[in-house]
Each structure stands twice: as C-alpha cells, then as structure tokens.
Design a protein around this motif. Sequence first.
Motif, mmCIF file in Angstrom:
data_model
loop_
_atom_site.group_PDB
_atom_site.id
_atom_site.type_symbol
_atom_site.label_atom_id
_atom_site.label_comp_id
_atom_site.label_asym_id
_atom_site.label_seq_id
_atom_site.Cartn_x
_atom_site.Cartn_y
_atom_site.Cartn_z
ATOM 1 N N GLY A 371 8.648 9.336 -3.556
ATOM 2 C CA GLY A 371 9.091 9.358 -2.159
ATOM 3 C C GLY A 371 7.942 9.110 -1.207
ATOM 4 N N LYS A 372 6.782 9.685 -1.520
ATOM 5 C CA LYS A 372 5.595 9.494 -0.683
ATOM 6 C C LYS A 372 5.174 8.025 -0.665
ATOM 7 N N VAL A 373 5.273 7.349 -1.833
ATOM 8 C CA VAL A 373 4.903 5.931 -1.918
ATOM 9 C C VAL A 373 5.914 5.059 -1.194
ATOM 10 N N LEU A 374 7.190 5.313 -1.404
ATOM 11 C CA LEU A 374 8.245 4.434 -0.875
ATOM 12 C C LEU A 374 8.543 4.681 0.590
ATOM 13 N N TYR A 375 8.458 5.941 1.028
ATOM 14 C CA TYR A 375 8.822 6.296 2.399
ATOM 15 C C TYR A 375 7.735 7.197 2.999
ATOM 16 N N PRO A 376 6.553 6.648 3.226
ATOM 17 C CA PRO A 376 5.412 7.476 3.656
ATOM 18 C C PRO A 376 5.674 8.248 4.941
ATOM 19 N N ASP A 377 6.413 7.667 5.881
ATOM 20 C CA ASP A 377 6.678 8.375 7.136
ATOM 21 C C ASP A 377 7.535 9.619 6.903
ATOM 22 N N ARG A 378 8.478 9.520 5.998
ATOM 23 C CA ARG A 378 9.386 10.641 5.762
ATOM 24 C C ARG A 378 8.784 11.702 4.846
#
Length: 420
Positions: A371-378
Amino acid sequence: MSPKLTILVAVVVAIAIGAALYLLSNPQAPPTPTPQPTTTHQTASTPPPTTTQQTTSPPPSTTTQQTTTTPSTATTPQYTTPPQYITIKDILGREVQIKLPVRRVVAIGPGALRLVIYLNTTDKLAGIEALEKRPPQGRDYGYVLWAKNLTALPVIGQGGPDTSVNFEAIIGVKPDVIIMTPVLANTPDEVQAKTGIPVVVVSYGTVGTINYTELFYSLRVLGRILDREQRAERLIAYMKSLIEDLARRTANVTERPKVYVGAISFKGGQPFTSTQSGFPPLVLLNTPSVADKYNIKPGAQISWEALLKEQPDVVFIDLGNYLTVVQDFNKSKDPYCSLNAFKQGKVYGVLPFNHYWTNIATMFADAYYMGKVLYPDRFADVDPAKKANEIYTEFLGMPLYQKIAKDFGGGFRQLSFPCG
C-alpha cells in the motif's frame, strides 16, 4: 404426724425418686436435622455457573467446595470437581466431544500449528512435526518455536500436505486433543478412530488464499477448547481492524496502477512467472493484479506473452525466490527489460507468506508495504517496518520484522535490475 399423712409423704417421695432415676438412664437425643437438597452437575456445551454449597455435611456432588472456619483435619473427606465435557462443531461440521481442561495438544497438517501458536498456547504442545524442526525462514510462527526451544519436543510425524499420519507417534505423546487441517492423507474420523483421541479440524482457506469466515471460526473453536477465548477474540478484533483500515485507505481511488506479483512461493522455489489471481494483500488493498484476468491458480504460471501484453506499472517479487529471479535475469535480461516496471526501476521485494500454508501475520505486513508503494499519499503515516513489528507482536508476541528481513536479505525494499 398422722399415719395417713406419713403414708402420703412416702408415696410422693417414691414417685420423685423414680422419675429422677428414669431421666438419668434415658438422656434426650438431639432433634433430627432437616435433609439438604442434592446439587446435580449437568454437563453442557458451555461452562455451567459455579454453585457455592453451604452445608454441615458434604453433598454427594458439588461444583465448588466452600472453605469454612472449621480447620481441615486428616479425617475431613476430600472432594474433587468432576471433569467437564463439551461438544463442539469443527470446521467440517463434525461434532466432537472433548474433556476439559485440555492440557496437552498436537497440531498436524499445513497451518494447524500456526493457529495454536497465534493463540499463545505453546505451553500445551506435546510434540511437533519433523518439518517444524527446520529453520523458521518463511514461517512466521516458526520463530516462536525456535525462540522458546520448542524444536526439542518429540516428533509426531513427518508433516506436509497429503502425508500419512503417524498414529503411534501421536499416541506416544498422550495428547488430550489432536488439531489437524483437512489436507492430509488420512481423514479426521480415521485419525480419531485409530488413536482414540478427539480430533478437531481447522482451516482458513486453500493454499495462497484466506477465508476469514473459516479463520475466525477456527480461532474461536480453538479458543474454547484451549482456554484461550479472550485471546481468540482479541486477535479476531485486531485482524478486523487491519482489514477495515486497509479498505478505508484505498477506498475511492480513481487511478490504480497495473500490478504484477511474481516468483510467488508454492511448495518450494518458483520462477518469476509464478503468480496467482486474487493475491491476498492486493485484495485487502482493493487493487487487482494483471494475473486476475487470466484466473491463475496458486502454483500456476503466466506466460511472458501475457506479461508483455499487460505491461505492469509496478512489479513485486517474493523475496523467497529473489535469487532465482536474479539468476534468470543475468542469463537473459531482454524479457525483463521489455517490461515497463523494470525499465523504470519500479520493482520491489515483499516477504514470502506462502510456506506451509498462509502466514497470516506476514500477509498483513506485506499489504501495508505494498500500500505504501502503490498509494504513498494514503499511507504517508505508515512506516512499513514499524507496522510489521506491531503486527508480529500482536500475532506472536515478538517484534520479528528485523529477524525475518535479515533472513531475506533486507526485507521490504526496492530491487535493482539494471536494464540500461
């Protein structure tokens, strides 16, 4: 005194003396005590309420023996609480009667021991499979076995899917209950009949997948029979909180990158093209894999033609097979460097969680890193290593991320595949 009066006095004196002699020879007995009602202990599927018994003489059966002010002596009768039996339904719907308390257990088949350790019940283990004596890499619960020196326990069988049960070895360690998963060569009814020991079947999906309904039910059944009900409920609540958090963070995403997860472990080492649809961490992130449209089962492979056609934006590699991928890349870079993700350096390593069934704690840790890699803002507030340690501590009582990462060359990280 007149003769008549003398005679009357003598009679009265004689009567008084006779009455006194009668009383001395026949003392009066105490009143008969009122009979006390008998308490009947009835076994049920849930523990009966505790009954406190107050009486001058012990009843034939009590649930709790109350301590009184009368000191105990050698002549005081001693009473023990009769054993309690419960009947549970396992994951297959089999009704199994178990005598409580359960003090010794064995777990056989892929994934069974993992749940026992997740419930912090290592003190009840009577033996382990030979497979569990291997180094723990790839099995998150295995680190607990090694940390507590439980690999010294007696061997109760070979271990592994589709293997035969070693009835003699299991009987030899005298467990109260056998916990097993339904992927062995012997059926649970056969194991129960040949050992004379209650068998409880647990499950949480097929290999490489998670069925949360089965998982939560299995944990609750084990919690009931192993006296870990509060622990089971706490772990279930924690997993639900992770599922809800990941869903919330990835809800309403307008643009999702194309993702491929390769070299997924399955019964040993696998090449880069080993993948699966419905990859559990991506499911938690509401994110499809390019393998989904090809309906690839765990252990199967995708073709290079399909990969080149799909052109994933981001690639994740199971670190359990990272060296295999590196060796293949060094032999022939062209297929890899024809993928946009490799050309742009968007290749990342995740911890393997398919090893002797699904390592649930590691699967959740992977989901937060991905999730951190794919959606860093979230996931801006998430430190994947710290989150992994939180997850491992909740599941296993130890912050294991650094140990596991060391075993796989550094853990979560961007991988280098030079295509220049």
